[in-house]
Design an enzyme around this catalytic site. Sequence first.
Site, PDB file in Angstrom:
ATOM      1  N   GLU A 119      -0.970   5.376 -16.401  1.00 42.77           N
ATOM      2  CA  GLU A 119      -0.407   6.947 -16.940  1.00 42.77           C
ATOM      3  C   GLU A 119      -1.723   7.350 -17.650  1.00 42.77           C
ATOM      4  OE1 GLU A 119       3.192   7.103 -19.194  1.00 42.77           O
ATOM      5  OE2 GLU A 119       2.087   8.283 -20.656  1.00 42.77           O
TER       6      GLU A 119
ATOM      7  N   ASP B 231       0.568  32.126   8.022  1.00 46.51           N
ATOM      8  CA  ASP B 231       1.643  32.091   8.790  1.00 46.51           C
ATOM      9  C   ASP B 231       2.863  31.473   8.286  1.00 46.51           C
ATOM     10  OD1 ASP B 231       3.792  31.906  10.425  1.00 46.51           O
ATOM     11  OD2 ASP B 231       2.920  30.662  12.123  1.00 46.51           O
TER      12      ASP B 231
ATOM     13  N   GLU C 229       3.363   8.956 -14.362  1.00 41.31           N
ATOM     14  CA  GLU C 229       3.022   7.759 -14.080  1.00 41.31           C
ATOM     15  C   GLU C 229       2.682   7.335 -12.590  1.00 41.31           C
ATOM     16  OE1 GLU C 229       5.518   5.746 -17.673  1.00 41.31           O
ATOM     17  OE2 GLU C 229       6.742   6.093 -15.787  1.00 41.31           O
TER      18      GLU C 229
ATOM     19  N   ARG D 247      14.647   4.543 -26.446  1.00 46.68           N
ATOM     20  CA  ARG D 247      14.152   5.098 -25.162  1.00 46.68           C
ATOM     21  C   ARG D 247      14.863   4.772 -24.015  1.00 46.68           C
ATOM     22  NH1 ARG D 247       8.204   5.872 -25.146  1.00 46.68           N
ATOM     23  NH2 ARG D 247       7.553   5.446 -27.270  1.00 46.68           N
TER      24      ARG D 247
ATOM     25  N   GLU E 169      11.974  15.108 -25.322  1.00 45.54           N
ATOM     26  CA  GLU E 169      11.453  14.671 -24.210  1.00 45.54           C
ATOM     27  C   GLU E 169      12.414  14.452 -23.121  1.00 45.54           C
ATOM     28  OE1 GLU E 169      10.315  10.306 -24.586  1.00 45.54           O
ATOM     29  OE2 GLU E 169       8.571  10.633 -23.228  1.00 45.54           O
TER      30      GLU E 169
ATOM     31  N   GLU F  53       0.329   0.764 -17.459  1.00 43.43           N
ATOM     32  CA  GLU F  53       1.839   1.003 -18.003  1.00 43.43           C
ATOM     33  C   GLU F  53       2.370  -0.509 -17.853  1.00 43.43           C
ATOM     34  OE1 GLU F  53       4.380   2.227 -19.062  1.00 43.43           O
ATOM     35  OE2 GLU F  53       3.671   4.009 -19.745  1.00 43.43           O
TER      36      GLU F  53
ATOM     37  N   ARG G 223      13.573  12.416 -19.936  1.00 43.96           N
ATOM     38  CA  ARG G 223      13.098  11.336 -19.487  1.00 43.96           C
ATOM     39  C   ARG G 223      13.421  11.243 -17.920  1.00 43.96           C
ATOM     40  NH1 ARG G 223      10.981   7.866 -23.034  1.00 43.96           N
ATOM     41  NH2 ARG G 223      12.054   5.867 -21.955  1.00 43.96           N
TER      42      ARG G 223
ATOM     43  N   HIS H  48       8.263  11.889 -17.664  1.00 45.78           N
ATOM     44  CA  HIS H  48       8.741  12.304 -18.962  1.00 45.78           C
ATOM     45  C   HIS H  48       8.110  13.707 -19.064  1.00 45.78           C
ATOM     46  CE1 HIS H  48       9.138   8.011 -20.200  1.00 45.78           C
ATOM     47  NE2 HIS H  48       9.904   8.349 -19.338  1.00 45.78           N
TER      48      HIS H  48
ATOM     49  N   GLU I   9       4.167  13.504 -18.520  1.00 49.01           N
ATOM     50  CA  GLU I   9       3.401  11.964 -18.586  1.00 49.01           C
ATOM     51  C   GLU I   9       3.752  11.409 -17.251  1.00 49.01           C
ATOM     52  OE1 GLU I   9       5.068   9.388 -21.960  1.00 49.01           O
ATOM     53  OE2 GLU I   9       5.945  11.322 -22.406  1.00 49.01           O
TER      54      GLU I   9
HETATM   55  P1  ADP Z   1       5.305   8.856 -25.062  1.00 51.82           P
HETATM   56  O1  ADP Z   1       5.186   8.737 -26.805  1.00 51.82           O
HETATM   57  O2  ADP Z   1       6.488   9.311 -24.637  1.00 51.82           O
HETATM   58  O3  ADP Z   1       4.472   7.859 -24.338  1.00 51.82           O
HETATM   59  P2  ADP Z   1       2.838  10.721 -24.625  1.00 51.82           P
HETATM   60  O4  ADP Z   1       1.946  10.540 -26.010  1.00 51.82           O
HETATM   61  O5  ADP Z   1       2.416   9.686 -23.691  1.00 51.82           O
HETATM   62  O6  ADP Z   1       4.113  10.424 -25.087  1.00 51.82           O
HETATM   63  O7  ADP Z   1       2.867  12.114 -24.174  1.00 51.82           O
HETATM   64  C1  ADP Z   1       3.313  13.266 -24.971  1.00 51.82           C
HETATM   65  C2  ADP Z   1       3.186  14.564 -24.251  1.00 51.82           C
HETATM   66  O8  ADP Z   1       3.727  15.485 -25.022  1.00 51.82           O
HETATM   67  C3  ADP Z   1       1.807  14.966 -24.156  1.00 51.82           C
HETATM   68  O9  ADP Z   1       1.187  15.551 -22.763  1.00 51.82           O
HETATM   69  C4  ADP Z   1       1.465  15.811 -25.251  1.00 51.82           C
HETATM   70  O10 ADP Z   1       0.497  16.973 -25.220  1.00 51.82           O
HETATM   71  C5  ADP Z   1       2.841  16.685 -25.151  1.00 51.82           C
HETATM   72  N1  ADP Z   1       3.151  17.380 -26.385  1.00 51.82           N
HETATM   73  C6  ADP Z   1       2.755  17.117 -27.941  1.00 51.82           C
HETATM   74  N2  ADP Z   1       3.331  18.140 -28.584  1.00 51.82           N
HETATM   75  C7  ADP Z   1       4.016  19.046 -27.882  1.00 51.82           C
HETATM   76  C8  ADP Z   1       4.869  20.203 -28.131  1.00 51.82           C
HETATM   77  N3  ADP Z   1       4.864  20.736 -29.255  1.00 51.82           N
HETATM   78  N4  ADP Z   1       5.405  20.668 -26.953  1.00 51.82           N
HETATM   79  C9  ADP Z   1       5.154  20.198 -25.869  1.00 51.82           C
HETATM   80  N5  ADP Z   1       4.511  19.105 -25.438  1.00 51.82           N
HETATM   81  C10 ADP Z   1       4.046  18.470 -26.493  1.00 51.82           C
HETATM   82 MG    MG Z   2       7.343   9.042 -22.636  1.00 55.38          MG
HETATM   83 MG    MG Z   3       4.935   6.070 -19.543  1.00 52.92          MG
HETATM   84 MG    MG Z   4       3.393   8.014 -22.482  1.00 52.14          MG
END
Ligand code: ADP
Ligand code: MG
Ligand code: MG
Ligand code: MG
Length: 442
Positions: A194, A52, A132, A314, A331, A187, A333, A243, A130
Amino acid sequence: AKYTKQDIIDIVQDEDVEFIRLQFTDIFGTLKNVAITSSQLEKALDNKCMFDGASIQGFARVEESDMYLRPDYDTLAIFPWRPQQGKVARLICDIYNPDGSPFEGDPRYILKKVTKKAKDLGYTFNVGPECEFFLYHMDDDGQPTTITHEKAGYFDLGPIDLGENARRDMVLTLEDMGFEVEASHHEVAPAQHEIDFKYDEGIVTADNIMTYKLVIRTIAKRHGLFATFMPKPKFGECGSGMHTNMSLSRDGKNIFADPSDKFGLSKEAYYFIGGIMKHIKAITAITNPIVNSYKRLVPGFEAPVHIAWSAKNRSPLIRIPASKGESTRIELRSPDSACNPYLALALCLAAGMEGIEEKIEPMESIDINTYDMSEKELKALNLEELPSNLSKALDEMEKDELLRQVLGDHVFNIYLETKRKEWREYSSQVTKWEIDQFLYKI
Ligand code: ADP
Ligand code: MG
Ligand code: MG
Ligand code: MG
Ligand code: MG
Protein backbone atom coordinates in the site's frame (compact mmCIF):
# COMPACT_ATOMS: atom_id res chain seq x y z
CA ALA A 1 -6.02 27.80 -12.71
CA LYS A 2 -2.42 26.67 -12.45
CA TYR A 3 -1.42 26.95 -16.12
CA THR A 4 -2.49 29.08 -19.09
CA LYS A 5 -2.33 27.87 -22.66
CA GLN A 6 0.93 29.76 -23.15
CA ASP A 7 2.41 28.20 -19.97
CA ILE A 8 1.78 24.74 -21.42
CA ILE A 9 3.32 25.60 -24.76
CA ASP A 10 6.37 27.05 -22.94
CA ILE A 11 6.77 24.06 -20.63
CA VAL A 12 6.54 21.61 -23.52
CA GLN A 13 9.19 23.63 -25.38
CA ASP A 14 11.55 24.16 -22.42
CA GLU A 15 11.32 20.58 -21.16
CA ASP A 16 11.81 19.10 -24.62
CA VAL A 17 8.52 17.22 -24.56
CA GLU A 18 8.00 15.30 -27.79
CA PHE A 19 4.78 13.42 -27.13
CA ILE A 20 1.66 14.46 -25.30
CA ARG A 21 -0.86 11.83 -24.25
CA LEU A 22 -4.44 13.03 -24.12
CA GLN A 23 -6.09 10.88 -21.45
CA PHE A 24 -9.61 10.13 -20.28
CA THR A 25 -11.36 7.35 -18.36
CA ASP A 26 -14.14 5.24 -19.83
CA ILE A 27 -17.36 4.30 -18.01
CA PHE A 28 -15.85 1.07 -16.67
CA GLY A 29 -12.81 2.78 -15.17
CA THR A 30 -10.23 2.03 -17.85
CA LEU A 31 -7.69 4.73 -18.65
CA LYS A 32 -7.59 5.55 -22.39
CA ASN A 33 -5.31 7.84 -24.32
CA VAL A 34 -4.29 9.14 -27.71
CA ALA A 35 -0.74 10.39 -28.25
CA ILE A 36 0.01 13.51 -30.25
CA THR A 37 3.34 15.09 -31.12
CA SER A 38 4.18 18.55 -29.85
CA SER A 39 3.46 19.97 -33.32
CA GLN A 40 -0.24 19.20 -32.67
CA LEU A 41 -0.26 20.68 -29.16
CA GLU A 42 -1.84 24.01 -30.03
CA LYS A 43 -4.68 22.30 -31.87
CA ALA A 44 -5.25 20.05 -28.85
CA LEU A 45 -5.22 23.00 -26.43
CA ASP A 46 -7.86 24.68 -28.61
CA ASN A 47 -10.09 21.63 -28.05
CA LYS A 48 -9.90 20.55 -31.67
CA CYS A 49 -8.74 16.96 -31.10
CA MET A 50 -11.37 14.44 -32.03
CA PHE A 51 -11.79 10.71 -31.52
CA ASP A 52 -14.24 7.98 -32.46
CA GLY A 53 -16.54 7.51 -29.47
CA ALA A 54 -18.06 4.37 -30.98
CA SER A 55 -14.80 2.52 -30.42
CA ILE A 56 -14.88 3.12 -26.68
CA GLN A 57 -17.08 0.63 -24.82
CA GLY A 58 -20.41 2.21 -23.84
CA PHE A 59 -19.65 5.69 -25.19
CA ALA A 60 -21.61 6.24 -28.39
CA ARG A 61 -23.35 4.67 -31.33
CA VAL A 62 -21.66 4.65 -34.73
CA GLU A 63 -24.01 7.27 -36.21
CA GLU A 64 -23.07 9.93 -33.68
CA SER A 65 -19.59 8.96 -32.74
CA ASP A 66 -17.46 12.10 -33.14
CA MET A 67 -16.27 13.37 -29.79
CA TYR A 68 -13.89 16.10 -28.75
CA LEU A 69 -11.17 16.07 -26.11
CA ARG A 70 -10.82 19.19 -24.01
CA PRO A 71 -7.55 19.08 -22.07
CA ASP A 72 -7.68 20.26 -18.47
CA TYR A 73 -4.58 22.50 -18.46
CA ASP A 74 -3.95 22.00 -14.74
CA THR A 75 -3.38 18.27 -15.21
CA LEU A 76 -0.18 18.65 -17.22
CA ALA A 77 2.43 16.19 -15.95
CA ILE A 78 5.61 14.71 -17.40
CA PHE A 79 6.18 10.95 -17.10
CA PRO A 80 9.47 10.64 -15.16
CA TRP A 81 10.08 7.10 -16.43
CA ARG A 82 10.25 8.12 -20.08
CA PRO A 83 13.48 9.39 -21.75
CA GLN A 84 14.84 12.70 -20.55
CA GLN A 85 15.25 13.92 -24.14
CA GLY A 86 12.06 13.80 -26.13
CA LYS A 87 9.97 13.56 -22.98
CA VAL A 88 6.40 12.30 -22.73
CA ALA A 89 3.72 14.33 -20.95
CA ARG A 90 0.03 13.86 -20.38
CA LEU A 91 -3.07 16.02 -20.12
CA ILE A 92 -6.31 14.68 -18.65
CA CYS A 93 -9.27 15.61 -20.82
CA ASP A 94 -13.00 16.21 -20.55
CA ILE A 95 -15.16 14.87 -23.35
CA TYR A 96 -17.47 17.06 -25.39
CA ASN A 97 -20.07 16.53 -28.09
CA PRO A 98 -19.63 18.16 -31.53
CA ASP A 99 -22.28 20.76 -30.55
CA GLY A 100 -20.04 21.95 -27.71
CA SER A 101 -22.02 20.42 -24.84
CA PRO A 102 -20.34 18.11 -22.30
CA PHE A 103 -20.80 14.39 -23.05
CA GLU A 104 -23.12 12.96 -20.39
CA GLY A 105 -21.31 9.60 -20.46
CA ASP A 106 -18.00 11.17 -19.36
CA PRO A 107 -17.34 10.00 -15.76
CA ARG A 108 -15.26 13.09 -15.00
CA TYR A 109 -18.20 15.29 -16.00
CA ILE A 110 -20.50 13.30 -13.71
CA LEU A 111 -18.20 13.93 -10.73
CA LYS A 112 -17.83 17.59 -11.72
CA LYS A 113 -21.62 18.03 -11.69
CA VAL A 114 -22.01 16.68 -8.15
CA THR A 115 -18.95 18.65 -7.00
CA LYS A 116 -20.49 21.85 -8.33
CA LYS A 117 -23.72 21.17 -6.46
CA ALA A 118 -21.75 20.77 -3.22
CA LYS A 119 -19.66 23.89 -3.99
CA ASP A 120 -22.83 25.93 -4.49
CA LEU A 121 -23.76 25.03 -0.91
CA GLY A 122 -20.27 26.04 0.26
CA TYR A 123 -18.82 22.53 0.66
CA THR A 124 -15.48 21.24 -0.58
CA PHE A 125 -15.26 17.45 -0.81
CA ASN A 126 -11.91 16.07 0.39
CA VAL A 127 -10.91 12.50 -0.37
CA GLY A 128 -7.85 10.37 0.44
CA PRO A 129 -7.77 6.80 -0.93
CA GLU A 130 -5.72 3.80 0.24
CA CYS A 131 -5.15 1.68 -2.84
CA GLU A 132 -3.72 -1.76 -2.10
CA PHE A 133 -2.11 -3.96 -4.74
CA PHE A 134 -0.15 -7.16 -5.25
CA LEU A 135 3.26 -7.53 -6.89
CA TYR A 136 3.56 -10.90 -8.59
CA HIS A 137 6.07 -12.56 -10.86
CA MET A 138 5.76 -12.85 -14.60
CA ASP A 139 6.37 -16.17 -16.35
CA ASP A 140 9.06 -16.81 -19.00
CA ASP A 141 6.74 -15.49 -21.73
CA GLY A 142 6.22 -12.25 -19.83
CA GLN A 143 2.66 -13.21 -18.85
CA PRO A 144 1.35 -12.28 -15.39
CA THR A 145 1.02 -15.00 -12.74
CA THR A 146 -0.17 -15.05 -9.13
CA ILE A 147 3.20 -16.45 -8.05
CA THR A 148 5.29 -14.76 -5.41
CA HIS A 149 8.25 -16.05 -3.47
CA GLU A 150 7.90 -13.64 -0.63
CA LYS A 151 6.32 -14.38 2.73
CA ALA A 152 6.32 -10.94 4.34
CA GLY A 153 3.34 -9.55 6.23
CA TYR A 154 2.02 -6.26 7.59
CA PHE A 155 4.78 -3.62 8.01
CA ASP A 156 7.57 -6.17 7.36
CA LEU A 157 10.78 -4.96 5.75
CA GLY A 158 13.54 -6.24 3.49
CA PRO A 159 15.11 -8.64 2.79
CA ILE A 160 11.85 -10.57 3.40
CA ASP A 161 9.95 -7.84 1.58
CA LEU A 162 11.04 -8.43 -2.03
CA GLY A 163 8.86 -5.64 -3.30
CA GLU A 164 10.74 -3.04 -1.28
CA ASN A 165 12.93 -1.77 -4.09
CA ALA A 166 10.02 -1.55 -6.50
CA ARG A 167 7.92 0.21 -3.88
CA ARG A 168 10.63 2.77 -3.17
CA ASP A 169 10.90 3.52 -6.88
CA MET A 170 7.11 3.90 -7.06
CA VAL A 171 7.11 6.40 -4.21
CA LEU A 172 9.88 8.49 -5.82
CA THR A 173 8.11 8.45 -9.18
CA LEU A 174 4.83 9.54 -7.61
CA GLU A 175 6.66 12.38 -5.84
CA ASP A 176 8.27 13.42 -9.13
CA MET A 177 4.77 13.72 -10.54
CA GLY A 178 3.65 16.00 -7.73
CA PHE A 179 2.06 13.51 -5.33
CA GLU A 180 2.54 14.05 -1.60
CA VAL A 181 3.19 10.47 -0.46
CA GLU A 182 2.28 10.09 3.21
CA ALA A 183 3.24 6.48 3.84
CA SER A 184 4.08 3.23 2.13
CA HIS A 185 4.22 -0.21 3.64
CA HIS A 186 3.93 -3.93 3.12
CA GLU A 187 0.35 -5.09 3.62
CA VAL A 188 -1.04 -8.16 5.41
CA ALA A 189 -0.83 -10.75 2.61
CA PRO A 190 2.47 -11.89 1.02
CA ALA A 191 3.36 -9.62 -1.94
CA GLN A 192 0.66 -7.10 -0.97
CA HIS A 193 1.51 -3.40 -0.69
CA GLU A 194 0.00 0.00 0.00
CA ILE A 195 1.20 3.50 -0.83
CA ASP A 196 -0.85 6.37 0.58
CA PHE A 197 -0.90 9.88 -0.80
CA LYS A 198 -2.40 13.02 0.67
CA TYR A 199 -6.08 13.77 0.28
CA ASP A 200 -7.27 16.44 -2.11
CA GLU A 201 -10.51 17.65 -3.68
CA GLY A 202 -12.59 14.83 -5.15
CA ILE A 203 -11.86 15.51 -8.80
CA VAL A 204 -8.11 15.83 -8.20
CA THR A 205 -8.12 12.62 -6.16
CA ALA A 206 -10.00 10.71 -8.87
CA ASP A 207 -7.43 11.92 -11.43
CA ASN A 208 -4.68 10.95 -8.97
CA ILE A 209 -6.05 7.43 -8.54
CA MET A 210 -5.91 6.88 -12.30
CA THR A 211 -2.34 8.23 -12.42
CA TYR A 212 -1.33 6.21 -9.35
CA LYS A 213 -2.46 2.95 -10.94
CA LEU A 214 -0.56 3.75 -14.13
CA VAL A 215 2.62 4.55 -12.14
CA ILE A 216 2.38 1.41 -9.98
CA ARG A 217 1.92 -0.85 -13.02
CA THR A 218 4.66 0.85 -15.02
CA ILE A 219 7.29 0.81 -12.28
CA ALA A 220 6.46 -2.78 -11.28
CA LYS A 221 7.17 -3.85 -14.84
CA ARG A 222 10.53 -2.07 -14.75
CA HIS A 223 11.42 -4.25 -11.77
CA GLY A 224 10.37 -7.41 -13.60
CA LEU A 225 7.21 -7.67 -11.48
CA PHE A 226 3.54 -7.49 -12.30
CA ALA A 227 1.22 -5.20 -10.30
CA THR A 228 -2.47 -6.01 -9.96
CA PHE A 229 -5.32 -4.14 -8.28
CA MET A 230 -7.64 -7.13 -8.65
CA PRO A 231 -9.76 -7.18 -5.45
CA LYS A 232 -9.24 -10.85 -4.50
CA PRO A 233 -6.55 -12.60 -6.49
CA LYS A 234 -6.18 -15.48 -4.00
CA PHE A 235 -8.64 -17.51 -1.97
CA GLY A 236 -7.82 -17.55 1.74
CA GLU A 237 -5.73 -14.36 1.73
CA CYS A 238 -6.64 -10.72 2.22
CA GLY A 239 -7.94 -8.93 -0.85
CA SER A 240 -6.99 -5.45 -2.03
CA GLY A 241 -9.30 -2.59 -1.15
CA MET A 242 -9.48 1.11 -1.80
CA HIS A 243 -10.51 2.53 1.58
CA THR A 244 -11.96 5.92 0.83
CA ASN A 245 -11.39 8.63 3.46
CA MET A 246 -13.81 11.55 3.13
CA SER A 247 -14.56 14.87 4.75
CA LEU A 248 -16.19 18.17 3.88
CA SER A 249 -14.65 21.55 4.45
CA ARG A 250 -16.03 25.05 4.30
CA ASP A 251 -13.77 28.08 3.90
CA GLY A 252 -10.79 25.79 4.43
CA LYS A 253 -12.07 24.37 7.73
CA ASN A 254 -13.00 20.73 8.24
CA ILE A 255 -16.70 20.79 9.12
CA PHE A 256 -16.80 17.10 10.11
CA ALA A 257 -14.92 17.99 13.30
CA ASP A 258 -16.69 18.78 16.56
CA PRO A 259 -14.48 18.37 19.65
CA SER A 260 -17.50 18.47 21.96
CA ASP A 261 -18.96 15.26 20.50
CA LYS A 262 -18.06 11.88 22.00
CA PHE A 263 -16.64 10.67 18.66
CA GLY A 264 -15.42 14.15 17.66
CA LEU A 265 -17.95 14.33 14.84
CA SER A 266 -20.28 17.14 13.79
CA LYS A 267 -23.95 16.82 12.86
CA GLU A 268 -22.97 17.08 9.18
CA ALA A 269 -20.61 14.13 9.58
CA TYR A 270 -23.35 11.98 11.14
CA TYR A 271 -25.84 12.91 8.42
CA PHE A 272 -23.21 12.21 5.76
CA ILE A 273 -22.76 8.72 7.23
CA GLY A 274 -26.55 8.35 7.29
CA GLY A 275 -26.83 9.24 3.61
CA ILE A 276 -24.09 6.84 2.56
CA MET A 277 -25.62 4.02 4.59
CA LYS A 278 -29.02 4.63 3.04
CA HIS A 279 -27.65 4.15 -0.49
CA ILE A 280 -24.68 1.85 0.08
CA LYS A 281 -26.29 -1.32 -1.28
CA ALA A 282 -26.88 0.36 -4.63
CA ILE A 283 -23.55 2.23 -4.57
CA THR A 284 -21.79 -1.12 -4.11
CA ALA A 285 -22.56 -1.93 -7.77
CA ILE A 286 -20.20 0.94 -8.66
CA THR A 287 -17.62 0.78 -5.84
CA ASN A 288 -17.30 -3.01 -6.22
CA PRO A 289 -17.83 -3.40 -9.93
CA ILE A 290 -16.63 -6.86 -10.88
CA VAL A 291 -17.62 -10.43 -10.05
CA ASN A 292 -14.37 -10.84 -8.15
CA SER A 293 -15.05 -7.79 -5.93
CA TYR A 294 -17.54 -9.80 -3.87
CA LYS A 295 -15.00 -12.46 -3.00
CA ARG A 296 -13.16 -9.80 -1.03
CA LEU A 297 -16.30 -8.79 0.93
CA VAL A 298 -16.33 -11.91 3.14
CA PRO A 299 -15.75 -12.27 6.91
CA GLY A 300 -12.29 -12.63 8.37
CA PHE A 301 -10.11 -10.42 6.14
CA GLU A 302 -10.72 -6.88 7.44
CA ALA A 303 -13.16 -6.23 4.59
CA PRO A 304 -16.70 -5.14 5.44
CA VAL A 305 -19.71 -7.44 5.24
CA HIS A 306 -22.26 -5.67 7.43
CA ILE A 307 -23.73 -2.22 7.03
CA ALA A 308 -22.52 -0.69 10.28
CA TRP A 309 -20.09 1.94 11.52
CA SER A 310 -17.60 2.13 14.34
CA ALA A 311 -15.04 4.42 15.94
CA LYS A 312 -13.21 1.41 17.36
CA ASN A 313 -12.87 -1.61 15.15
CA ARG A 314 -12.06 -2.35 11.55
CA SER A 315 -14.73 -4.81 10.52
CA PRO A 316 -17.64 -2.44 9.74
CA LEU A 317 -18.40 -0.60 6.56
CA ILE A 318 -17.47 2.82 7.94
CA ARG A 319 -14.73 3.52 10.47
CA ILE A 320 -14.03 6.81 12.24
CA PRO A 321 -10.21 7.02 12.47
CA ALA A 322 -8.79 8.20 15.77
CA SER A 323 -7.02 11.26 14.33
CA LYS A 324 -9.04 14.41 14.90
CA GLY A 325 -8.93 18.13 14.06
CA GLU A 326 -8.21 18.73 10.37
CA SER A 327 -7.86 14.93 9.92
CA THR A 328 -11.39 14.22 11.11
CA ARG A 329 -12.90 12.00 8.45
CA ILE A 330 -14.98 8.98 7.74
CA GLU A 331 -13.37 5.94 6.16
CA LEU A 332 -15.57 3.94 3.78
CA ARG A 333 -13.96 0.50 3.66
CA SER A 334 -15.92 -1.30 0.96
CA PRO A 335 -14.61 0.20 -2.34
CA ASP A 336 -11.93 -1.57 -4.34
CA SER A 337 -9.58 -0.28 -7.02
CA ALA A 338 -11.48 -2.01 -9.84
CA CYS A 339 -14.03 0.81 -9.57
CA ASN A 340 -14.26 3.91 -11.68
CA PRO A 341 -13.13 6.47 -9.08
CA TYR A 342 -15.01 9.35 -10.72
CA LEU A 343 -18.34 7.53 -10.48
CA ALA A 344 -17.62 6.11 -7.02
CA LEU A 345 -16.76 9.54 -5.57
CA ALA A 346 -19.71 11.21 -7.32
CA LEU A 347 -22.09 8.74 -5.66
CA CYS A 348 -20.50 8.97 -2.20
CA LEU A 349 -20.70 12.76 -2.30
CA ALA A 350 -24.28 12.78 -3.61
CA ALA A 351 -25.44 10.26 -0.97
CA GLY A 352 -23.64 12.16 1.81
CA MET A 353 -25.17 15.46 0.65
CA GLU A 354 -28.62 13.88 0.63
CA GLY A 355 -27.95 12.76 4.19
CA ILE A 356 -27.16 16.36 5.17
CA GLU A 357 -30.12 17.85 3.28
CA GLU A 358 -32.59 15.36 4.74
CA LYS A 359 -30.91 15.10 8.15
CA ILE A 360 -30.62 11.32 7.97
CA GLU A 361 -29.46 10.01 11.36
CA PRO A 362 -27.24 6.92 11.13
CA MET A 363 -27.84 3.90 13.34
CA GLU A 364 -25.95 3.53 16.64
CA SER A 365 -22.25 2.70 16.24
CA ILE A 366 -21.07 -0.85 16.83
CA ASP A 367 -17.90 -1.49 18.77
CA ILE A 368 -17.59 -5.25 18.57
CA ASN A 369 -16.15 -7.21 15.67
CA THR A 370 -19.14 -8.32 13.60
CA TYR A 371 -17.17 -11.29 12.22
CA ASP A 372 -17.23 -12.84 15.68
CA MET A 373 -20.97 -12.52 16.21
CA SER A 374 -23.42 -15.39 15.95
CA GLU A 375 -26.41 -15.27 13.60
CA LYS A 376 -28.56 -14.62 16.65
CA GLU A 377 -26.50 -11.67 17.87
CA LEU A 378 -26.48 -10.17 14.38
CA LYS A 379 -30.26 -10.59 14.16
CA ALA A 380 -30.69 -8.84 17.49
CA LEU A 381 -28.71 -5.85 16.23
CA ASN A 382 -30.77 -5.78 13.05
CA LEU A 383 -27.63 -5.48 10.94
CA GLU A 384 -28.04 -5.56 7.20
CA GLU A 385 -25.43 -6.96 4.82
CA LEU A 386 -23.85 -5.57 1.70
CA PRO A 387 -24.96 -7.33 -1.49
CA SER A 388 -23.20 -10.68 -1.59
CA ASN A 389 -22.65 -10.73 -5.34
CA LEU A 390 -22.63 -8.49 -8.40
CA SER A 391 -26.12 -9.55 -9.50
CA LYS A 392 -27.67 -8.52 -6.17
CA ALA A 393 -25.79 -5.22 -6.23
CA LEU A 394 -27.14 -4.50 -9.73
CA ASP A 395 -30.69 -5.22 -8.49
CA GLU A 396 -30.16 -2.63 -5.76
CA MET A 397 -28.72 -0.14 -8.22
CA GLU A 398 -31.66 -0.53 -10.58
CA LYS A 399 -34.08 0.40 -7.75
CA ASP A 400 -32.19 3.49 -6.58
CA GLU A 401 -33.36 6.81 -8.00
CA LEU A 402 -30.38 8.75 -6.63
CA LEU A 403 -28.03 6.59 -8.70
CA ARG A 404 -30.06 7.08 -11.87
CA GLN A 405 -30.14 10.80 -11.29
CA VAL A 406 -26.41 11.19 -10.48
CA LEU A 407 -25.13 8.87 -13.20
CA GLY A 408 -27.62 10.03 -15.80
CA ASP A 409 -29.64 7.72 -18.06
CA HIS A 410 -26.78 7.04 -20.44
CA VAL A 411 -24.31 5.65 -17.90
CA PHE A 412 -27.01 4.11 -15.68
CA ASN A 413 -28.48 2.03 -18.51
CA ILE A 414 -25.24 1.03 -20.23
CA TYR A 415 -23.65 0.08 -16.92
CA LEU A 416 -26.54 -2.17 -15.89
CA GLU A 417 -26.76 -3.80 -19.30
CA THR A 418 -23.01 -4.46 -19.57
CA LYS A 419 -22.65 -5.72 -16.01
CA ARG A 420 -25.70 -8.00 -16.28
CA LYS A 421 -24.02 -9.59 -19.29
CA GLU A 422 -20.80 -10.01 -17.29
CA TRP A 423 -22.75 -11.69 -14.50
CA ARG A 424 -24.54 -14.10 -16.88
CA GLU A 425 -21.29 -15.05 -18.56
CA TYR A 426 -19.62 -15.67 -15.21
CA SER A 427 -22.57 -17.64 -13.82
CA SER A 428 -22.45 -20.13 -16.67
CA GLN A 429 -18.78 -20.98 -16.19
CA VAL A 430 -17.84 -24.40 -14.84
CA THR A 431 -15.18 -23.80 -12.22
CA LYS A 432 -12.38 -25.94 -10.87
CA TRP A 433 -14.10 -25.86 -7.49
CA GLU A 434 -17.20 -27.55 -8.95
CA ILE A 435 -15.15 -30.22 -10.71
CA ASP A 436 -13.22 -30.92 -7.50
CA GLN A 437 -16.42 -31.10 -5.45
CA PHE A 438 -18.76 -33.03 -7.69
CA LEU A 439 -17.09 -34.88 -10.53
CA TYR A 440 -16.17 -37.95 -8.53
CA LYS A 441 -19.22 -38.27 -6.31
CA ILE A 442 -22.22 -37.55 -8.50
P1 ADP B 1 -5.43 3.88 7.75
O1 ADP B 1 -5.24 4.29 9.16
O2 ADP B 1 -6.84 3.44 7.47
O3 ADP B 1 -4.42 2.86 7.28
P2 ADP B 1 -4.00 5.76 6.06
O4 ADP B 1 -3.11 6.51 6.99
O5 ADP B 1 -3.38 4.64 5.28
O6 ADP B 1 -5.27 5.22 6.89
O7 ADP B 1 -4.68 6.75 4.99
C1 ADP B 1 -5.41 7.85 5.39
C2 ADP B 1 -5.83 8.67 4.21
O8 ADP B 1 -6.78 9.65 4.67
C3 ADP B 1 -4.72 9.45 3.52
O9 ADP B 1 -4.89 9.46 2.13
C4 ADP B 1 -4.92 10.87 4.10
O10 ADP B 1 -4.41 11.92 3.29
C5 ADP B 1 -6.43 10.92 4.15
N1 ADP B 1 -6.97 12.01 4.99
C6 ADP B 1 -6.43 12.60 6.07
N2 ADP B 1 -7.21 13.60 6.52
C7 ADP B 1 -8.29 13.64 5.70
C8 ADP B 1 -9.46 14.47 5.61
N3 ADP B 1 -9.69 15.46 6.48
N4 ADP B 1 -10.33 14.23 4.60
C9 ADP B 1 -10.13 13.23 3.72
N5 ADP B 1 -9.06 12.43 3.75
C10 ADP B 1 -8.14 12.63 4.71
MG1 MG C 1 -7.67 2.24 5.93
MG1 MG D 1 -4.47 -1.13 3.99
MG1 MG E 1 -3.81 2.40 5.28
MG1 MG F 1 -2.06 4.81 8.50
